[in-house]
Write a protein that holds these residues in place. Structure first.
Motif, PDB file in Angstrom:
ATOM      1  N   ASP A  37     -11.196 -67.426  -3.162  1.00  8.36           N
ATOM      2  CA  ASP A  37     -12.565 -67.965  -3.142  1.00  8.36           C
ATOM      3  C   ASP A  37     -12.620 -69.247  -2.314  1.00  8.36           C
ATOM      4  OD1 ASP A  37     -15.275 -67.761  -4.087  1.00  8.36           O
ATOM      5  OD2 ASP A  37     -14.861 -69.419  -5.457  1.00  8.36           O
ATOM      6  N   ARG A  38     -11.641 -70.112  -2.542  1.00 15.53           N
ATOM      7  CA  ARG A  38     -11.582 -71.370  -1.763  1.00 15.53           C
ATOM      8  C   ARG A  38     -11.345 -71.065  -0.286  1.00 15.53           C
ATOM      9  NH1 ARG A  38      -8.401 -72.940  -6.123  1.00 15.53           N
ATOM     10  NH2 ARG A  38      -6.470 -72.755  -4.924  1.00 15.53           N
ATOM     11  N   ALA A  39     -10.501 -70.070  -0.017  1.00 13.25           N
ATOM     12  CA  ALA A  39     -10.112 -69.791   1.378  1.00 13.25           C
ATOM     13  C   ALA A  39     -11.294 -69.325   2.223  1.00 13.25           C
ATOM     14  CB  ALA A  39      -8.994 -68.745   1.401  1.00 13.25           C
ATOM     15  N   VAL A  40     -12.219 -68.576   1.622  1.00 11.10           N
ATOM     16  CA  VAL A  40     -13.324 -68.038   2.429  1.00 11.10           C
ATOM     17  C   VAL A  40     -14.602 -68.876   2.314  1.00 11.10           C
ATOM     18  CG1 VAL A  40     -12.422 -65.678   2.265  1.00 11.10           C
ATOM     19  CG2 VAL A  40     -14.177 -66.432   0.647  1.00 11.10           C
ATOM     20  N   ALA A  41     -14.561 -69.908   1.433  1.00 10.69           N
ATOM     21  CA  ALA A  41     -15.795 -70.660   1.138  1.00 10.69           C
ATOM     22  C   ALA A  41     -16.358 -71.360   2.373  1.00 10.69           C
ATOM     23  CB  ALA A  41     -15.544 -71.662   0.022  1.00 10.69           C
ATOM     24  N   LYS A  42     -15.473 -71.868   3.232  1.00 12.73           N
ATOM     25  CA  LYS A  42     -15.951 -72.713   4.330  1.00 12.73           C
ATOM     26  C   LYS A  42     -16.633 -71.910   5.438  1.00 12.73           C
ATOM     27  CE  LYS A  42     -14.381 -76.499   7.220  1.00 12.73           C
ATOM     28  NZ  LYS A  42     -13.187 -77.002   7.875  1.00 12.73           N
ATOM     29  N   THR A  43     -15.973 -70.873   5.912  1.00 15.80           N
ATOM     30  CA  THR A  43     -16.518 -70.150   7.087  1.00 15.80           C
ATOM     31  C   THR A  43     -16.953 -68.725   6.772  1.00 15.80           C
ATOM     32  OG1 THR A  43     -14.401 -69.197   7.777  1.00 15.80           O
ATOM     33  CG2 THR A  43     -14.909 -71.427   8.573  1.00 15.80           C
ATOM     34  N   THR A  55     -18.192 -66.996  -6.306  1.00 14.72           N
ATOM     35  CA  THR A  55     -19.412 -66.671  -5.552  1.00 14.72           C
ATOM     36  C   THR A  55     -19.155 -66.495  -4.046  1.00 14.72           C
ATOM     37  OG1 THR A  55     -19.901 -69.026  -5.629  1.00 14.72           O
ATOM     38  CG2 THR A  55     -21.112 -67.641  -7.155  1.00 14.72           C
ATOM     39  N   ALA A  56     -18.301 -67.347  -3.495  1.00 15.67           N
ATOM     40  CA  ALA A  56     -18.035 -67.227  -2.053  1.00 15.67           C
ATOM     41  C   ALA A  56     -17.292 -65.923  -1.761  1.00 15.67           C
ATOM     42  CB  ALA A  56     -17.212 -68.425  -1.565  1.00 15.67           C
ATOM     43  N   LEU A  57     -16.352 -65.578  -2.634  1.00 14.65           N
ATOM     44  CA  LEU A  57     -15.554 -64.364  -2.408  1.00 14.65           C
ATOM     45  C   LEU A  57     -16.394 -63.105  -2.610  1.00 14.65           C
ATOM     46  CD1 LEU A  57     -12.606 -63.636  -1.694  1.00 14.65           C
ATOM     47  CD2 LEU A  57     -12.176 -63.427  -4.162  1.00 14.65           C
ATOM     48  N   ALA A 101      -6.502 -60.389   9.081  1.00 18.33           N
ATOM     49  CA  ALA A 101      -6.324 -60.842   7.698  1.00 18.33           C
ATOM     50  C   ALA A 101      -7.483 -60.359   6.832  1.00 18.33           C
ATOM     51  CB  ALA A 101      -6.224 -62.367   7.661  1.00 18.33           C
ATOM     52  N   ASP A 102      -8.694 -60.395   7.344  1.00 21.15           N
ATOM     53  CA  ASP A 102      -9.851 -59.878   6.595  1.00 21.15           C
ATOM     54  C   ASP A 102      -9.744 -58.357   6.419  1.00 21.15           C
ATOM     55  OD1 ASP A 102     -11.328 -62.435   6.434  1.00 21.15           O
ATOM     56  OD2 ASP A 102     -11.480 -62.207   8.610  1.00 21.15           O
ATOM     57  N   ALA A 103      -9.206 -57.680   7.434  1.00 22.29           N
ATOM     58  CA  ALA A 103      -9.038 -56.223   7.337  1.00 22.29           C
ATOM     59  C   ALA A 103      -8.031 -55.857   6.248  1.00 22.29           C
ATOM     60  CB  ALA A 103      -8.594 -55.652   8.687  1.00 22.29           C
ATOM     61  N   TYR A 104      -7.061 -56.725   6.008  1.00 22.53           N
ATOM     62  CA  TYR A 104      -6.078 -56.480   4.943  1.00 22.53           C
ATOM     63  C   TYR A 104      -6.648 -56.813   3.567  1.00 22.53           C
ATOM     64  CZ  TYR A 104      -1.783 -55.336   7.473  1.00 22.53           C
ATOM     65  OH  TYR A 104      -0.807 -54.690   8.204  1.00 22.53           O
ATOM     66  N   LEU A 105      -7.446 -57.869   3.492  1.00 24.10           N
ATOM     67  CA  LEU A 105      -7.934 -58.306   2.176  1.00 24.10           C
ATOM     68  C   LEU A 105      -9.089 -57.453   1.659  1.00 24.10           C
ATOM     69  CD1 LEU A 105      -7.923 -60.289  -0.187  1.00 24.10           C
ATOM     70  CD2 LEU A 105      -9.406 -61.802   1.180  1.00 24.10           C
ATOM     71  N   ALA A 156      -3.825 -67.562  15.274  1.00 22.00           N
ATOM     72  CA  ALA A 156      -3.002 -66.353  15.154  1.00 22.00           C
ATOM     73  C   ALA A 156      -1.964 -66.529  14.046  1.00 22.00           C
ATOM     74  CB  ALA A 156      -2.316 -66.048  16.487  1.00 22.00           C
ATOM     75  N   ALA A 157      -1.358 -67.707  13.998  1.00 18.09           N
ATOM     76  CA  ALA A 157      -0.357 -67.961  12.957  1.00 18.09           C
ATOM     77  C   ALA A 157      -1.018 -67.998  11.577  1.00 18.09           C
ATOM     78  CB  ALA A 157       0.360 -69.283  13.242  1.00 18.09           C
ATOM     79  N   GLN A 158      -2.224 -68.550  11.503  1.00 16.53           N
ATOM     80  CA  GLN A 158      -2.938 -68.564  10.216  1.00 16.53           C
ATOM     81  C   GLN A 158      -3.302 -67.143   9.780  1.00 16.53           C
ATOM     82  OE1 GLN A 158      -6.036 -71.278  11.392  1.00 16.53           O
ATOM     83  NE2 GLN A 158      -5.009 -73.048  10.479  1.00 16.53           N
ATOM     84  N   THR A 159      -3.622 -66.310  10.748  1.00 11.96           N
ATOM     85  CA  THR A 159      -3.913 -64.906  10.426  1.00 11.96           C
ATOM     86  C   THR A 159      -2.670 -64.240   9.849  1.00 11.96           C
ATOM     87  OG1 THR A 159      -5.562 -64.843  12.198  1.00 11.96           O
ATOM     88  CG2 THR A 159      -4.770 -62.731  11.390  1.00 11.96           C
ATOM     89  N   GLU A 160      -1.519 -64.474  10.489  1.00 13.34           N
ATOM     90  CA  GLU A 160      -0.252 -63.922   9.957  1.00 13.34           C
ATOM     91  C   GLU A 160       0.023 -64.480   8.564  1.00 13.34           C
ATOM     92  OE1 GLU A 160       1.504 -61.564  11.170  1.00 13.34           O
ATOM     93  OE2 GLU A 160       1.156 -61.497  13.322  1.00 13.34           O
ATOM     94  N   GLN A 161      -0.249 -65.769   8.388  1.00 10.54           N
ATOM     95  CA  GLN A 161      -0.023 -66.393   7.077  1.00 10.54           C
ATOM     96  C   GLN A 161      -0.817 -65.667   5.987  1.00 10.54           C
ATOM     97  OE1 GLN A 161      -0.831 -70.842   6.145  1.00 10.54           O
ATOM     98  NE2 GLN A 161      -2.590 -69.714   5.364  1.00 10.54           N
ATOM     99  N   TRP A 162      -2.110 -65.426   6.229  1.00  7.56           N
ATOM    100  CA  TRP A 162      -2.939 -64.788   5.201  1.00  7.56           C
ATOM    101  C   TRP A 162      -2.569 -63.326   5.012  1.00  7.56           C
ATOM    102  CZ3 TRP A 162      -4.919 -67.070   1.386  1.00  7.56           C
ATOM    103  CH2 TRP A 162      -5.363 -68.386   1.479  1.00  7.56           C
TER     104      TRP A 162
END
Ligand SMILES: N[C@@H](CCC(=O)N[C@@H](CS)C(=O)NCC(=O)O)C(=O)O
Length: 214
Positions: free
Chosen positions: A143-149, A185-187, A160-164, A87-93
């Motif tokens: 790109d780095r942030a979404v590459a893993k999952t 590519t990941a993004l 956070a995805d809904a905002y981005l 939840a805190a990571q979601t707020e962070q992003w």
């Protein structure tokens, strides 16, 4: 329950994020089309910005407050993880998207295309050019942030995805930003996946008149 109104233009990225949130939760609402600083938005947002919310006697402005209210008051799946760290990571992003990405990519760069303010309506390079060197590292960061999952946080779609997603959608239109996005590519794959998501697909607004389609 009184009718829920989301007040604002469907092209507004923060309005779009609130609509994604409602759709994900299965909350029905009435979209009241309104520009910023119109009588409708002035009546609900302390600064007259969009989005605003009206629900019975409750009026609110600011997308984060609106999403929190809807998430708390209505049943349905939440876009805020229950795990405190997630939840805190979601707020962070969300905070990074709102305070760093949005001001450069939309308020500065995209504005040069959709609200150029030039005599003939051509893109305003005075807005566009200074944004470009700021955008490169932001695209790389995302790109780095979404590459893993394939998501900003954890394994699932969060607020956070809904905002981005709305911002990246608009970035896929003008030439410089779509070229930058294409190199990430990941993004780029992330955006394609999110745009196919029913809550995003069903709330995608009409294109800004000045925005070029890829
Ligand atoms: N922090 C606000 C930002 C809302 C915002 O900036 N909305 C834009 C339209 S997308 C707006 O109303 N702009 C008019 C202004 O800044 O005066 C939120 O999260 O809702």
């Amino acid at each position: 329950m009184p009718e829920l109104q989301i007040i604002g233009s469907p092209v507004g990225n923060f309005v779009w994020a609130c609509r994604i949130m409602c759709t994900e939760k299965g909350v029905t609402y009435d979209l009241v089309p309104a520009l910023a600083h119109s009588p409708e938005s002035d009546a609900v947002h302390p600064l007259g910005k969009i989005p605003g919310l009206r629900h019975g006697d409750v009026t609110l402005g600011e997308s984060r407050a609106i999403c929190r209210y809807i998430d708390t008051v209505f049943p349905g799946p939440s876009l805020m993880p229950s795990d405190p760290v997630a939840a805190a990571q979601t707020e962070q992003w969300m905070s990074i998207v709102c305070t760093a990405i949005d001001p450069v990519m939309l308020r500065q760069y995209f504005r040069g295309y959709v609200f150029p303010g030039t005599p003939d309506g051509s893109p305003n390079r005075a807005f566009i050019e200074p944004a470009l060197p700021l955008m490169e590292p932001q695209f790389a960061l995302l790109d780095r942030a979404v590459a893993k999952t394939g998501h900003l946080v954890g394994e699932s779609f969060t607020l956070a995805d809904a905002y981005l997603t709305p911002i990246l959608y608009y970035m896929s239109k003008p030439p410089e930003s779509s070229a930058m996005l294409g190199k990430c590519t990941a993004l780029a794959a992330y955006l394609d996946r999110q745009l196919a998501r029913p809550s995003v697909r069903d709330t995608t607004p009409p294109a800004f008149p000045g925005a070029r389609r890829t």
